[in-house]
Each structure stands twice: as structure tokens, then as C-alpha cells.
Design an enzyme around this catalytic site. Structure first.
Site, PDB file in Angstrom:
ATOM      1  CE  LYS A  53      -5.701  -3.457  -1.475  1.00  0.00           C
ATOM      2  NZ  LYS A  53      -6.020  -2.133  -2.049  1.00  0.00           N
ATOM      3  CG  HIS A  66      -7.466   7.494   4.599  1.00  0.00           C
ATOM      4  ND1 HIS A  66      -7.709   8.841   4.421  1.00  0.00           N
ATOM      5  CD2 HIS A  66      -7.489   6.947   3.354  1.00  0.00           C
ATOM      6  CE1 HIS A  66      -7.863   9.095   3.127  1.00  0.00           C
ATOM      7  NE2 HIS A  66      -7.731   7.970   2.461  1.00  0.00           N
ATOM      8  CE1 TYR A  95      -4.289   1.572   0.407  1.00  0.00           C
ATOM      9  CE2 TYR A  95      -2.870   3.277   1.296  1.00  0.00           C
ATOM     10  CZ  TYR A  95      -4.092   2.875   0.783  1.00  0.00           C
ATOM     11  OH  TYR A  95      -5.094   3.809   0.627  1.00  0.00           O
ATOM     12  NE  ARG A 154      -3.458   6.270  -3.900  1.00  0.00           N
ATOM     13  CZ  ARG A 154      -4.009   5.171  -3.372  1.00  0.00           C
ATOM     14  NH1 ARG A 154      -5.335   5.064  -3.288  1.00  0.00           N
ATOM     15  NH2 ARG A 154      -3.260   4.198  -2.915  1.00  0.00           N
ATOM     16  CG  ASN A 192      -7.102   1.383  -3.533  1.00  0.00           C
ATOM     17  OD1 ASN A 192      -6.182   0.622  -3.254  1.00  0.00           O
ATOM     18  ND2 ASN A 192      -8.109   1.605  -2.706  1.00  0.00           N
ATOM     19  CD  GLU A 214     -11.744   1.975  -5.283  1.00  0.00           C
ATOM     20  OE1 GLU A 214     -12.724   1.467  -4.714  1.00  0.00           O
ATOM     21  OE2 GLU A 214     -10.873   2.661  -4.686  1.00  0.00           O
TER      22      GLU A 214
END
Length: 347
Positions: free
Chosen positions: A317, A193, A37, A223, A225, A265
């Protein structure tokens, strides 16, 4: 119109599919054979023609079907769209951003005509032709954020900036990966978060927040994900867990290729001009394992990523239960060949 829209569903019979052209432009999220991550932010500048980065807001073959699915979710649970009263101006900012971007980037599908504050918006794929007064909420059928995000793929949250922090205080969230707008609304950046594991004692988010507080208007960033989902279901919210959670118990070696999907994403962030808020669009792309392995590099790389992933991230996940099954199925497509850096398909 150049895009051929699929007639598909993201629930019940699951007729969702990617065309060959859709597969070719899929944003595979792994540039290396291992994953940890990270913030991995880069400027959201136009990418190569045909890619998901070509335009500010990607419109693809799933557009019409995704908007129908959004309308169904909102009919069942209106709290998937919320905006605190002080976020209305940010909603107008977002409306302007999306309308101007789509009218510029897809002129065959969208039109925006301005005469002072009198605006006309035409959305040909959805059959919308509306005239309204900009900044006058009474002239729209919904608030400005809801009006435009009912016509835009992906989820959206709006963050107010104050007290050297960001606060999630508006959003349209109907295709999320197991998180709840109704639960998170009003939270600060670190609070929403907090569930992320292996984040270095939240140090990674300290750095991300410092960066975002300095985000400039006209300089958006992006970014990747990713997560996993069984069946091509967009709405995997905690509120609907009884409808999709049990599907994780129904996978086997015979059906995993068709039913297990990688969920990617494309996350972008824009500073908005009048409100100084930040909008966080979260665009979801789905690909079945059986389609993914048609690109040999992707099949090899995903096998290696899932094998080496820390258990905490597999839990986060959402596929820890089936991790061995997934890696065993992918192993038949990993010939041990080296893979070149980068997420694109070509070796």
C-alpha cells in the site's frame, strides 16, 4: 447545475480540498477495525441519495479539475491512454454506457440526443457540444474510448475475454496508485494481479476470475480498494515516481495531518453488450488525515486498521516507511471506544 465545482490542482501547489458536503459523502473503505485483502464484490445497484453509489458514474465537485489534470497528464505522456486495434468496438460500448448513464443521472449537466446513428453529446461543465456518427471513428476528435474517458472521472481499463481468461488491452489511466498501463497492457488477469501480497497463492484471484467470466450484461458489480498518498496527487504512476516518491521522506508530526491522504478506489465492473468485453472503472477519492479524523469513528478505525495490518500489505500500500508516524499521529484520535460495523460515519 446543482454541483459547485472546485477550482483546484492535484500537483505543485496542491489546492485540492473536500467541501463539508464532499466529506459527508466520502466512501470510507473500512467496515471493521481490521483489514485483509479480499475480493469483497457486491452488486453495483443505486445507493442512497447523495452517496457515491447513487448513480452509475459519480460526478462530484472535483469533476472539472480532475478532467483538466487528466488533459495535462496526457499532454505529457500520451501512452497513458492505449487501445489495441481489436478493442475499438469495446470503446464504442463504453462511450454509449457513459453517455447514456450521465445524461440519465445528471440531465442538468449532460445531454445525449440520438437520431439513428447521428448522435449529439452535450457536456455543459466542460463546454462540449459535439455531433458524431456512432461507430464511425472518423467523426470524433479521438477514438471512442479516449473521447469519453477524457470526460469521466477515474481510470478505465477494458478487458477482452477469450481462452477462459481476461486480457487488459485498452485503458485510460492517469490517476493510478503506482501501476502502469504501458507495462500491463496485453497481460492476462493473473499476470497483472501478481504483485498483490497475501493473496492465498493467487487462489483469491482464481475465484475472482471465475466470477468475472460469468459477469452478465446489465448486472454490474463494485468493490472498494485503498492505498495511501502523500499530498493530494492523482497521478502516482511509476513513470512519474521521481516527482512524487521523495515526498514520503518529508512527513513529520507537524505536517502529516494535512499532507497524508487516504486514497480510496471505488472499482466497478460492467459487461459490455456488443464486444462482450468488461470495463473496469477505477474511481479515486482522496481525503487528508486532518479531515478524516473530523469523523471520530473513521479516525479510531483507521488507527486500528493501520496498527494491525500485515507488514507485506503496508509495503504494497506504499506507506511502510511512515507507518509508525501515521499510527502515532492517529493514536491521539483513538479513545478506545468501540466502533459499530459498517463504513458509514454514524456510530
Amino acid at each position: 447545475m446543482g454541483i459547485q465545482f472546485n477550482d483546484e490542482t492535484f500537483r505543485n501547489d496542491y489546492t485540492y480540498r473536500n467541501s463539508p458536503a464532499g466529506l459527508a459523502r466520502f466512501p470510507f473503505p473500512f467496515p471493521e477495525d481490521e483489514y485483509m485483502y479480499s475480493v469483497n464484490i457486491e452488486p453495483h445497484t443505486p445507493g442512497r441519495k447523495g452517496s457515491v453509489f447513487e448513480h452509475s458514474f459519480d460526478v462530484d465537485e472535483h469533476y472539472v479539475s480532475e478532467m483538466k489534470d487528466r488533459a495535462r497528464v496526457l499532454a505529457e505522456d500520451p501512452l497513458r491512454c492505449q487501445s489495441l486495434p481489436h478493442m475499438t468496438l469495446a470503446g464504442w460500448d463504453l462511450l454509449e454506457l457513459i453517455m447514456e448513464s450521465k445524461a440519465r443521472d445528471y440531465p442538468d449537466m449532460f445531454e445525449l440526443h440520438k437520431n439513428g446513428n447521428k448522435w449529439r453529446w452535450v457536456n455543459k461543465p466542460l463546454g462540449i457540444d459535439d455531433t458524431f456518427t456512432f461507430l464511425d471513428e472518423s467523426t470524433l476528435p479521438y477514438g471512442p474510448m479516449e473521447y469519453i474517458t477524457r470526460q469521466a472521472q477515474g481510470d478505465f481499463t477494458l478487458q477482452d475475454q477469450r481462452e477462459d481468461n481476461l486480457w487488459i488491452e485498452a485503458g485510460m489511466v492517469t490517476s493510478q496508485a503506482d501501476w502502469s498501463l504501458d507495462f500491463d497492457i496485453g497481460m492476462s488477469f493473473h499476470e497483472w494481479h501478481a504483485p498483490v501480497p497475501l493473496a492465498g497463492g493467487m487462489g483469491i484471484f482464481d475465484r475472482a476470475l471465475k466470477f468475472l467470466l460469468k459477469l452478465q450484461y446489465g448486472a454490474p458489480v463494485r468493490r472498494f480498494n485503498w492505498t495511501m498518498t502523500v499530498d493530494p496527487r492523482l497521478d502516482t504512476a511509476p513513470e512519474t515516481y521521481p516527482k512524487w516518491g521523495p515526498s514520503k521522506t518529508t512527513l513529520n508530526m507537524d505536517n502529516v495531518g494535512a499532507r497524508q491522504h487516504l486514497r480510496v478506489e471505488l472499482q466497478t465492473l460492467y459487461r459490455l453488450p456488443r464486444s462482450n468485453a468488461i470495463v473496469f472503472p477505477i474511481r479515486c477519492y482522496l481525503i487528508s488525515f486532518q479531515d478524516l479524523v473530523t469523523v471520530p469513528k473513521w479516525g479510531r478505525r483507521l488507527h486500528r486498521v493501520l496498527q494491525g495490518l500485515p507488514q507485506e500489505l503496508a509495503e504494497y500500500k506504499g506507506f511502510a516507511r511512515n507507518r509508525e508516524l501515521l499510527t502515532n499521529w492517529l493514536a491521539q484520535y483513538d479513545d478506545g471506544a468501540p466502533t459499530s460495523p459498517g463504513w458509514w460515519a454514524e456510530d
